[in-house]
Design a protein around this motif. Structure first.
Motif, short mmCIF file in Angstrom:
data_model
loop_
_atom_site.label_atom_id
_atom_site.label_comp_id
_atom_site.label_asym_id
_atom_site.label_seq_id
_atom_site.Cartn_x
_atom_site.Cartn_y
_atom_site.Cartn_z
N PHE A 94 0.80 -1.22 0.00
CA PHE A 94 0.00 0.00 0.00
C PHE A 94 0.84 1.28 0.00
O PHE A 94 0.28 2.37 0.04
CB PHE A 94 -0.99 -0.01 1.17
N SER A 95 2.16 1.14 -0.07
CA SER A 95 2.98 2.33 -0.30
C SER A 95 2.96 2.72 -1.77
O SER A 95 3.45 3.78 -2.16
CB SER A 95 4.43 2.10 0.16
N GLN A 96 2.40 1.86 -2.61
CA GLN A 96 2.27 2.11 -4.05
C GLN A 96 0.81 2.41 -4.38
O GLN A 96 -0.09 2.09 -3.61
CB GLN A 96 2.73 0.87 -4.84
N ASP A 97 0.59 3.03 -5.56
CA ASP A 97 -0.79 3.25 -6.01
C ASP A 97 -0.82 3.28 -7.53
O ASP A 97 0.21 3.17 -8.19
CB ASP A 97 -1.37 4.54 -5.41
N ASP A 98 -2.04 3.43 -8.07
CA ASP A 98 -2.26 3.34 -9.52
C ASP A 98 -2.42 4.69 -10.20
O ASP A 98 -2.72 4.75 -11.39
CB ASP A 98 -3.53 2.52 -9.80
N ARG A 147 4.03 1.51 -12.11
CA ARG A 147 3.14 2.62 -11.77
C ARG A 147 1.84 2.12 -11.14
O ARG A 147 0.84 2.84 -11.14
CB ARG A 147 2.82 3.45 -13.03
N GLN A 148 1.84 0.93 -10.63
CA GLN A 148 0.65 0.36 -10.01
C GLN A 148 0.95 -0.12 -8.59
O GLN A 148 2.10 -0.25 -8.19
CB GLN A 148 0.16 -0.84 -10.83
N ARG A 149 -0.12 -0.39 -7.85
CA ARG A 149 0.03 -1.08 -6.57
C ARG A 149 0.18 -2.56 -6.88
O ARG A 149 -0.68 -3.16 -7.53
CB ARG A 149 -1.19 -0.84 -5.68
N ASN A 150 1.27 -3.13 -6.42
CA ASN A 150 1.59 -4.50 -6.76
C ASN A 150 1.51 -5.42 -5.54
O ASN A 150 1.37 -4.95 -4.40
CB ASN A 150 3.00 -4.58 -7.36
N LEU A 151 1.60 -6.71 -5.78
CA LEU A 151 1.65 -7.66 -4.68
C LEU A 151 2.91 -7.42 -3.84
O LEU A 151 3.97 -7.12 -4.37
CB LEU A 151 1.68 -9.10 -5.19
#
Length: 210
Positions: free
Chosen positions: A57-61, A72-76
């Motif tokens: 959740f430190s990543q997003d889309d 550039r996406q939220r990944n596993l």
């Protein structure tokens, strides 16, 4: 207020109670668990709708422009990858008849399908809209897919997101890695079980030959 506007408001008010009662919890008249659920899964004819496993959740889309841009996406997360592998191992251990595997084209959902089943066919139908914006989401095709029976003697596996399923089936929201087990019922479907990631060990125990 025009007659047409008043009629539209009245229709919405009449529909509101039905919408409020919609729930994706297992239908009490059809709910399965333990050995009965394992037998039903082995017989096929059901769809398992998985929300992707645990993500970072430190990543997003927000910056993505195409589905292939995984950076550039939220990944596993690594935990999510291990979670997907373990669920796949449990499904193989139970000898479930996996048929088609359909995934939302996002990287986290494609990876979930591939880690669980070794393959995944991308489809915007299970995402609910074309492109990367939810502004024009339309879940009618997803609902029709989930209402349709899979190939005889097989299970249809879907790896997608929590929001599309909640939009057509209602709350409670699927947790990451959780699956809803769906049985076709006329023009729709009923939820017969929900399987959390930690539930697979118990199903493996229930499915052992006595």
């Amino acid at each position: 207020m025009s007659v047409r506007c008043a009629a539209a408001i009245a229709a919405l008010l009449l529909a509101a109670p039905a919408m409020a009662e919609r729930s994706s919890s297992p239908d009490p008249a059809h709910a399965l668990e333990g050995a009965a659920l394992v037998r039903a899964l082995r017989a096929g004819g059901l769809t398992l709708y998985f929300r992707h496993t645990a993500t970072d959740f430190s990543q997003d889309d927000r910056a993505m422009t195409t589905y292939g841009e995984c950076a550039r996406q939220r990944n596993l997360s690594e935990a999510g990858r291990e979670q997907a592998r373990r669920i796949g191992e449990a499904i193989r251990g139970l000898r479930l008849p996996v048929g088609e595997v359909i995934a939302s084209p996002f990287c986290r959902t494609m990876e979930t399908g591939r880690l669980m089943f070794g393959r995944a066919e991308p489809s915007t139908v299970v995402r609910g809209y074309e492109g990367t914006s939810a502004a024009n989401a339309d879940y009618a095709k997803l609902e029709a897919l989930l209402a349709s029976p899979p190939a005889p003697g097989t299970l249809r596996m879907v790896t997608s997101h929590g929001n599309p399923f909640r939009a057509i089936a209602g709350p409670p929201h699927l947790g990451e890695g959780e699956a809803a087990v769906l049985k076709p019922a006329g023009a729709g479907f009923v939820v017969v079980a929900r399987i959390r990631p930690g539930d697979w060990a118990g199903l493996a125990e229930s499915g052992r030959e006595k």
